[in-house]
Design an enzyme around this catalytic site. Structure first.
Site, PDB file in Angstrom:
ATOM      1  N   THR A  94       4.373  -6.390   0.706  1.00  0.00           N
ATOM      2  CA  THR A  94       4.744  -5.171  -0.014  1.00  0.00           C
ATOM      3  C   THR A  94       4.311  -3.946   0.782  1.00  0.00           C
ATOM      4  O   THR A  94       4.867  -2.860   0.608  1.00  0.00           O
ATOM      5  CB  THR A  94       4.117  -5.134  -1.416  1.00  0.00           C
ATOM      6  OG1 THR A  94       2.743  -5.531  -1.310  1.00  0.00           O
ATOM      7  CG2 THR A  94       4.834  -6.065  -2.365  1.00  0.00           C
ATOM      8  N   LYS A 107      -3.532  -4.968   6.116  1.00  0.00           N
ATOM      9  CA  LYS A 107      -3.241  -6.068   5.187  1.00  0.00           C
ATOM     10  C   LYS A 107      -4.453  -6.987   5.218  1.00  0.00           C
ATOM     11  O   LYS A 107      -5.338  -6.793   6.049  1.00  0.00           O
ATOM     12  CB  LYS A 107      -1.997  -6.832   5.635  1.00  0.00           C
ATOM     13  CG  LYS A 107      -2.058  -7.210   7.126  1.00  0.00           C
ATOM     14  CD  LYS A 107      -0.808  -7.889   7.645  1.00  0.00           C
ATOM     15  CE  LYS A 107       0.380  -6.984   7.801  1.00  0.00           C
ATOM     16  NZ  LYS A 107       1.386  -7.138   6.756  1.00  0.00           N
ATOM     17  N   ARG A 108      -4.505  -7.983   4.316  1.00  0.00           N
ATOM     18  CA  ARG A 108      -5.623  -8.909   4.405  1.00  0.00           C
ATOM     19  C   ARG A 108      -5.619  -9.612   5.759  1.00  0.00           C
ATOM     20  O   ARG A 108      -4.576  -9.758   6.395  1.00  0.00           O
ATOM     21  CB  ARG A 108      -5.551  -9.938   3.268  1.00  0.00           C
ATOM     22  CG  ARG A 108      -6.059  -9.396   1.947  1.00  0.00           C
ATOM     23  CD  ARG A 108      -7.516  -8.944   2.002  1.00  0.00           C
ATOM     24  NE  ARG A 108      -8.424 -10.062   2.086  1.00  0.00           N
ATOM     25  CZ  ARG A 108      -9.103 -10.565   1.059  1.00  0.00           C
ATOM     26  NH1 ARG A 108      -9.015 -10.033  -0.141  1.00  0.00           N
ATOM     27  NH2 ARG A 108      -9.911 -11.590   1.227  1.00  0.00           N
ATOM     28  N   LYS A 159      -0.931 -14.057   9.318  1.00  0.00           N
ATOM     29  CA  LYS A 159      -0.442 -12.674   9.465  1.00  0.00           C
ATOM     30  C   LYS A 159      -0.523 -12.192  10.915  1.00  0.00           C
ATOM     31  O   LYS A 159       0.015 -11.167  11.283  1.00  0.00           O
ATOM     32  CB  LYS A 159      -1.221 -11.738   8.545  1.00  0.00           C
ATOM     33  CG  LYS A 159      -1.006 -12.019   7.057  1.00  0.00           C
ATOM     34  CD  LYS A 159      -1.865 -11.110   6.186  1.00  0.00           C
ATOM     35  CE  LYS A 159      -1.847 -11.479   4.715  1.00  0.00           C
ATOM     36  NZ  LYS A 159      -0.658 -10.972   3.995  1.00  0.00           N
ATOM     37  N   HIS A 210       3.400 -16.915  -5.352  1.00  0.00           N
ATOM     38  CA  HIS A 210       3.214 -15.840  -4.367  1.00  0.00           C
ATOM     39  C   HIS A 210       2.852 -16.325  -2.974  1.00  0.00           C
ATOM     40  O   HIS A 210       2.526 -15.518  -2.110  1.00  0.00           O
ATOM     41  CB  HIS A 210       2.114 -14.873  -4.808  1.00  0.00           C
ATOM     42  CG  HIS A 210       2.461 -14.081  -6.017  1.00  0.00           C
ATOM     43  ND1 HIS A 210       3.042 -12.830  -5.948  1.00  0.00           N
ATOM     44  CD2 HIS A 210       2.322 -14.356  -7.336  1.00  0.00           C
ATOM     45  CE1 HIS A 210       3.228 -12.366  -7.180  1.00  0.00           C
ATOM     46  NE2 HIS A 210       2.798 -13.282  -8.045  1.00  0.00           N
ATOM     47  N   LYS A 245       6.061  -0.100   1.615  1.00  0.00           N
ATOM     48  CA  LYS A 245       5.392   1.201   1.520  1.00  0.00           C
ATOM     49  C   LYS A 245       5.631   2.009   2.795  1.00  0.00           C
ATOM     50  O   LYS A 245       5.925   3.213   2.750  1.00  0.00           O
ATOM     51  CB  LYS A 245       3.894   1.015   1.262  1.00  0.00           C
ATOM     52  CG  LYS A 245       3.609   0.432  -0.125  1.00  0.00           C
ATOM     53  CD  LYS A 245       2.221  -0.194  -0.262  1.00  0.00           C
ATOM     54  CE  LYS A 245       2.194  -1.097  -1.492  1.00  0.00           C
ATOM     55  NZ  LYS A 245       1.050  -2.016  -1.537  1.00  0.00           N
TER      56      LYS A 245
HETATM   57  C1  26W Z   1      -8.277 -17.809  -4.110  1.00  0.00           C
HETATM   58  C2  26W Z   1      -7.029 -18.119  -4.649  1.00  0.00           C
HETATM   59  C3  26W Z   1      -5.915 -17.254  -4.292  1.00  0.00           C
HETATM   60  C4  26W Z   1      -4.760 -17.860  -3.995  1.00  0.00           C
HETATM   61  C5  26W Z   1      -3.671 -17.135  -3.739  1.00  0.00           C
HETATM   62  C6  26W Z   1      -5.992 -15.880  -4.322  1.00  0.00           C
HETATM   63  C7  26W Z   1      -4.894 -15.139  -4.060  1.00  0.00           C
HETATM   64  C8  26W Z   1      -3.712 -15.773  -3.776  1.00  0.00           C
HETATM   65  C9  26W Z   1      -2.453 -15.009  -3.602  1.00  0.00           C
HETATM   66  C10 26W Z   1      -1.280 -15.887  -3.959  1.00  0.00           C
HETATM   67  C11 26W Z   1      -2.271 -14.414  -2.301  1.00  0.00           C
HETATM   68  C12 26W Z   1      -1.347 -13.237  -2.370  1.00  0.00           C
HETATM   69  O1  26W Z   1      -1.766 -12.154  -2.694  1.00  0.00           O
HETATM   70  N1  26W Z   1      -0.068 -13.421  -2.022  1.00  0.00           N
HETATM   71  C13 26W Z   1       0.777 -12.304  -1.699  1.00  0.00           C
HETATM   72  O2  26W Z   1       1.524 -11.900  -2.820  1.00  0.00           O
HETATM   73  C14 26W Z   1       2.253 -10.731  -2.540  1.00  0.00           C
HETATM   74  C15 26W Z   1       2.925 -10.289  -3.797  1.00  0.00           C
HETATM   75  O3  26W Z   1       3.914 -11.181  -4.170  1.00  0.00           O
HETATM   76  C16 26W Z   1       3.250 -10.983  -1.410  1.00  0.00           C
HETATM   77  O4  26W Z   1       3.885  -9.778  -1.104  1.00  0.00           O
HETATM   78  C17 26W Z   1       2.528 -11.509  -0.180  1.00  0.00           C
HETATM   79  O5  26W Z   1       3.463 -11.875   0.801  1.00  0.00           O
HETATM   80  C18 26W Z   1       1.674 -12.695  -0.545  1.00  0.00           C
HETATM   81  O6  26W Z   1       0.865 -13.102   0.550  1.00  0.00           O
END
Ligand code: 26W
Length: 768
Positions: free
Chosen positions: A616, A508-509, A514, A330, A620
């Protein structure tokens, strides 16, 4: 679900008396919420039981995060009883809307967790046997408030409202063993309702508890303190969700969480298969597992371990894993790929580590010995490499992202195993993200093309010929949604936003890639132009932000402070009041998103090209008739393919250009050549804003003076961004503009999570 008002109200009364010793007259909100939910749970039990009985091959979706949001409205919608329950409650003088106060289940950080939630809903709606497995965090993602513009975090006590949509399944509890402790994993099952189809799948979330109940005898023998310590250690594992998004800090508690979750889940699966008398060598005929990013990748060595304990050879167990596991990536941010210190891992989980070593040996016998292929290197275990080596399929989440996996971060692996790599573009559930959050727009669509699109989003294209007819209705509904959001923001943030302003939204985060910073600087740019009299006809615009910053992410928190300071400057300036407002909403979450997405005029998707895996939120907004102001990144690329680039507002360097620019990039030069940009950037250090903690100065440094300054090309893309943004704001309001909005609605079909889960089912899971 068949609904009988009297029966339902009797069940609510029954629950109120049995559970709370009260009745409909006297019950408070929380009691009523629990009773209404439980009354429905009672009725759906037979369907739930029936769905679980099927012996069809199932997919188990392993994820450390499920960002479910609020369950009650979505469940009522999917059960087909939203209007019935509203009416039944009204008949006893109660308003269903009062449950909008119920806390979200925020057991996730952002995109990855929300995606998992959308996929569960879509799979149930498409009659696909998909179950979620995860962790029942006692505290979800922190609750955010602002004090003097700074982010503050508080614990998210989501269970305060009770958890009537879950069932504790004591009989399925298992034990999970670490080198230094053994804990009990107790599952809480949440039903996942398909959209009006009687299918009920399951999200099973594990809670950690001490193995032995409180031992009174030993407590009496004055060993009470030790017992208390055991108890603390056990529950601590599932106490709280790690609030990091996109950065990974190797914390042993996190390792414990991950192992806890996958070990309990796999024991569950293996026990079910044994109970059915299955040969575990045939496991892939009954189950397939999807690993949601690297967080659950320990499932691979854990299954190897369990299968060998059950009598399989390593090779047999490896063959099973190679068929059963699949991996989704992701993010391309290296910081987010899970890595563990080999010593720490082998100390805590010796049996698991042993399996990883065995896999590494197998890899060495198979891959070229040129140092590109490794799982363990320099005493670090690379979970992504473990996943790619073992899994049958590896997927990215948008075309551009999958291409980057193949040509960049996993290119060596792609060379070795090209057949493993597939793309599955993300999607969102149209039930929560249109039917539920925007019923008035949904009704307009139903009125023209019927309701097929509820379960077949591609059908929205039938709306195209009707666009001219519904333009007026669309404008009216958008206006109503904006008025509602403005009232909500007034109440919760204390900021006045005139509903006739353009609502320009970035939610968004918070992350540097971003580029909320780019948006912020553009606001200052317009502000200065208005103040100096250079821009007398700026279209009145409200800039709305929502984002949580990881508590340890300094620059992200600094950006929040910066934007809050900009908001204070702008909103208190009477001269610019007719032209702009800025608000950063607190505690942005799924429920807030539902209100915002249907009320936005502009969807800001402005990450540096190549960085956003998919996004995503962009989908929306599109589905709700909002044009995208964005870069050619993530799913924006496909949104443009579907809706037409001319119906959106695209700017900025492309992925290919980014690589070239970075080779000789000098942000200093860019700023020096552009006085308006320079003025905006200098507000970080010129005393425009108080900066007692030096946070804004740090942002200035990150743009101009640190090593590798302006990593995300904010300054490079600034000019093009402002140019296109101004063009958009000037286009706003015309029929041509609203036609673009509706062209986006008509073209959103591809981005249904129904399509995504079908792709997974067909290309990866091989389930029906
Ligand atoms: C703390 C570790 C950690 C590492 C990575 C926590 C969370 C993550 C995720 C990979 C971050 C994340 O949420 N990625 C997002 O995934 C969405 C669903 O596929 C995408 O739409 C986003 O672009 C992507 O940033």
């Amino acid at each position: 679900m068949e609904f009988k008002r009297e029966e339902f109200l009797r069940a609510v009364e029954g629950c109120l008396s049995a559970e709370f010793a009260t009745d409909l007259e006297r019950a408070n909100k929380k009691e009523l919420y629990n009773a209404v939910s439980k009354a429905l749970m009672e009725q759906i039990y037979p369907d739930w039981e029936a769905s679980g009985r099927s012996e069809k091959k199932r997919c188990a979706y392993f994820s450390a995060e499920f960002l479910m949001g609020r369950a009650i409205f979505s469940n009522l919608l999917n059960l087909g009883v939203l209007d019935d329950v509203t009416g039944a409650l009204a008949s006893v003088g109660e308003d269903l809307k009062q449950f909008e106060e119920v806390e979200d289940a925020a057991l996730g950080n952002g995109g990855l967790g929300r995606l998992a939630a959308c996929y569960l809903e879509s799979a149930a709606s498409k009659r696909l046997p998909l179950d979620g497995y995860g962790i029942r965090y006692r505290y979800g993602l922190f609750r955010q408030t602002f004090r003097d513009g700074y982010q503050h975090e508080e614990g998210d006590d989501w269970l305060r409202w009770g958890d009537p949509w879950s069932v504790r399944v004591e009989r399925d509890a298992v034990e999970v063993r670490f080198a230094d402790q053994t804990v009990r994993a107790v599952p809480y099952d949440m039903p996942i309702f398909g959209y009006r189809n009687n299918v009920v799948n399951t999200l099973r979330l594990w809670s950690a508890e001490p193995v032995q109940a409180f031992d009174f005898a030993s407590f009496n023998e004055m060993r009470g303190e030790n017992k208390a310590a055991d108890n603390f250690n056990a529950t601590k594992i599932t106490d709280v969700l790690y609030p990091n998004d996109n950065t990974m800090v190797g914390k042993i508690l996190r390792l414990r969480q991950q192992y806890f979750m996958v070990s309990a889940s796999l024991q569950d699966v293996v026990r079910k298969l044994k109970a059915r008398g299955k040969d575990l060598r045939e496991l892939p005929r009954s189950y397939v597992f999807q690993l949601n990013d690297t967080h659950p990748v320990l499932a691979i060595p854990e299954l190897l371990r369990i299968l060998q304990e059950e009598g399989l050879s390593f090779d047999e167990a490896f063959a099973v894993c190679g068929q059963a596991f699949n991996f989704t990536n992701h993010t391309i941010m290296a910081e987010a790929l899970e890595k563990w210190d080999a010593l720490a891992l082998s100390d805590l989980l010796p049996g698991v580590y042993e399996q990883i070593v065995a896999v590494q040996q197998r890899l060495e016998s198979e891959a070229p010995a040129d140092g590109r292929y490794y799982i363990i290197r320099d005493n670090v275990v690379h979970m992504a490499n473990l996943a790619i080596y073992v899994c049958a399929k590896v997927n990215g989440v948008a075309e551009i992202h999958t291409n980057i996996l193949k040509t960049d971060i996993f290119r060596d692996w792609y060379e070795l195993y090209p057949e493993k790599f597939v793309n599955i573009t993300n999607g969102i559930t149209p039930r929560r993200w249109l039917l539920l959050n925007n019923p008035a727009l949904a009704a307009i669509i139903d009125g023209k093309i019927g309701t097929d699109w509820h379960t077949d989003l591609k059908a929205l294209k039938k709306l195209k010929p009707f666009i001219p007819d519904i333009l007026g209705d669309f404008k009216r509904v958008k206006g109503e949604n904006k008025a509602k959001l403005a009232a909500y923001i007034k109440e919760h943030e204390g900021v006045d936003i005139p509903p006739h302003f353009i609502f320009d939204v970035q939610v968004k985060r918070l992350h540097e890639y971003k580029r909320q910073m780019l948006n912020a600087l553009s606001i200052l740019y317009f502000y200065h132009k208005i103040k100096s009299g250079e821009m007398t006809d700026f279209p009145p615009t409200a800039f709305i932000f929502g984002a949580k910053a990881a508590p340890g992410y300094y620059n992200a928190k600094a950006i929040i402070k910066f934007i809050n300071e900009i908001a204070r400057l702008v909103n208190s300036d009477e001269e610019v009041a007719p032209y702009m407002r800025v608000v950063f909403v607190q505690n942005y979450n799924v429920s807030y998103a539902e209100k915002i997405v249907c009320a936005a005029d502009v969807s800001e998707q402005i990450s540096m090209a190549g960085m956003e895996a998919s996004g995503t939120g962009n989908m929306k907004f599109m589905l709700n008739g909002t044009v995208t102001l964005g870069t050619l990144d993530g799913a924006n690329v496909e949104i443009c393919e579907e809706a037409g680039r001319n119906n959106n507002y695209i700017f900025g360097a492309t992925v290919e250009e980014v690589a070239a620019i970075k080779r000789f990039y000098s942000p200093r030069e860019i700023v020096e050549q552009d006085p308006a940009l320079k003025r905006a950037v200098e507000t970080l250090v010129d005393g425009t804003f108080p900066d007692e903690k030096g946070m804004l100065r740090k942002l200035h440094e990150s743009l101009l003076t640190v090593h590798n300054p302006d990593r995300y090309l904010v300054l490079f893309d600034f000019n093009d961004y402002v140019r296109v943004k101004e063009e958009l704001l000037r286009d706003f309001g015309s029929d041509a503009y609203y036609t673009k909005c509706l062209m986006n609605v008509c073209s959103a079909g591809k981005f249904s999570a129904d399509r995504s889960v079908n792709d997974y089912a067909r290309l990866i899971w091989k389930i029906r």
